[in-house]
Design an enzyme around this catalytic site. Structure first.
Site, PDB file in Angstrom:
ATOM      1  N   CYS A 190       0.883  -1.157   0.075  1.00  7.96           N
ATOM      2  CA  CYS A 190       0.179   0.001   0.068  1.00  7.96           C
ATOM      3  C   CYS A 190       0.958   1.362  -0.004  1.00  7.96           C
ATOM      4  CB  CYS A 190      -0.961  -0.004   1.087  1.00  7.96           C
ATOM      5  SG  CYS A 190      -1.859   1.552   1.385  1.00  7.96           S
ATOM      6  N   CYS A 250       0.320   3.386   3.347  1.00  6.56           N
ATOM      7  CA  CYS A 250       0.987   2.974   4.804  1.00  6.56           C
ATOM      8  C   CYS A 250       1.916   1.735   4.893  1.00  6.56           C
ATOM      9  CB  CYS A 250      -0.390   2.491   5.603  1.00  6.56           C
ATOM     10  SG  CYS A 250      -0.929   1.112   4.868  1.00  6.56           S
ATOM     11  N   CYS A 273      -1.999 -11.107  -6.908  1.00  2.00           N
ATOM     12  CA  CYS A 273      -2.321 -11.946  -5.785  1.00  2.00           C
ATOM     13  C   CYS A 273      -2.196 -11.465  -4.518  1.00  2.00           C
ATOM     14  CB  CYS A 273      -1.391 -13.153  -6.144  1.00  2.00           C
ATOM     15  SG  CYS A 273      -1.632 -14.692  -5.287  1.00  2.00           S
TER      16      CYS A 273
END
Length: 131
Positions: free
Chosen positions: A95, A98, A118
């Site tokens: 991400c 974060c 995945c």
């Protein structure tokens, strides 16, 4: 805006399994995750910071045991890192907000992108768009 928390803050927010996978780059067992076989319409968010990551319209059954998508909602929502762990050469997906470990991306997905994101179910939260 970047989300930065201490290890203690992440441990307080996340379950043990979410912490192991998202903050320590773990992997859930194949076919064990909530979203591995899941076909509702909606949006998948980062479980750590709630950033929008994937749309169910790009989800497909890769038969690999993890939820798979052929593209992220926004390429700025994810970052890619080389991963040479466990004797393999892979591309890790994190991400961008974060730095949570989400899973890996592979070049064997369907058109139009040819990608297979995945992902670990435990790294995602889902919001239904069917009401």
């Amino acid at each position: 805006m970047k989300v930065e928390k201490t290890e203690a803050q992440w441990r307080e927010q996340l379950t043990d399994e979410q912490f192991r996978i998202c903050r320590q780059s773990g992997t859930e067992a194949p076919f064990s995750g909530e979203y591995a076989v899941f076909d509702r319409n909606g949006i998948y968010h980062c479980v750590c910071c709630d950033q929008v990551l994937f749309d169910s319209k790009t989800k497909f059954d890769a038969g690999c045991g993890w939820p798979s998508f052929w593209q992220a909602v926004n390429q700025k929502a994810v970052v890619f890192l080389e991963d040479h762990s466990n004797g393999m050469q892979r591309t890790e997906v994190r991400c961008s907000r974060c730095d949570a470990h989400l899973g890996h991306v592979f070049p064997d997905g369907p058109e139009p992108t040819g990608h297979r994101y995945c992902m670990n179910s435990v790294a995602l939260s889902f919001r239904d768009t069917e009401e």
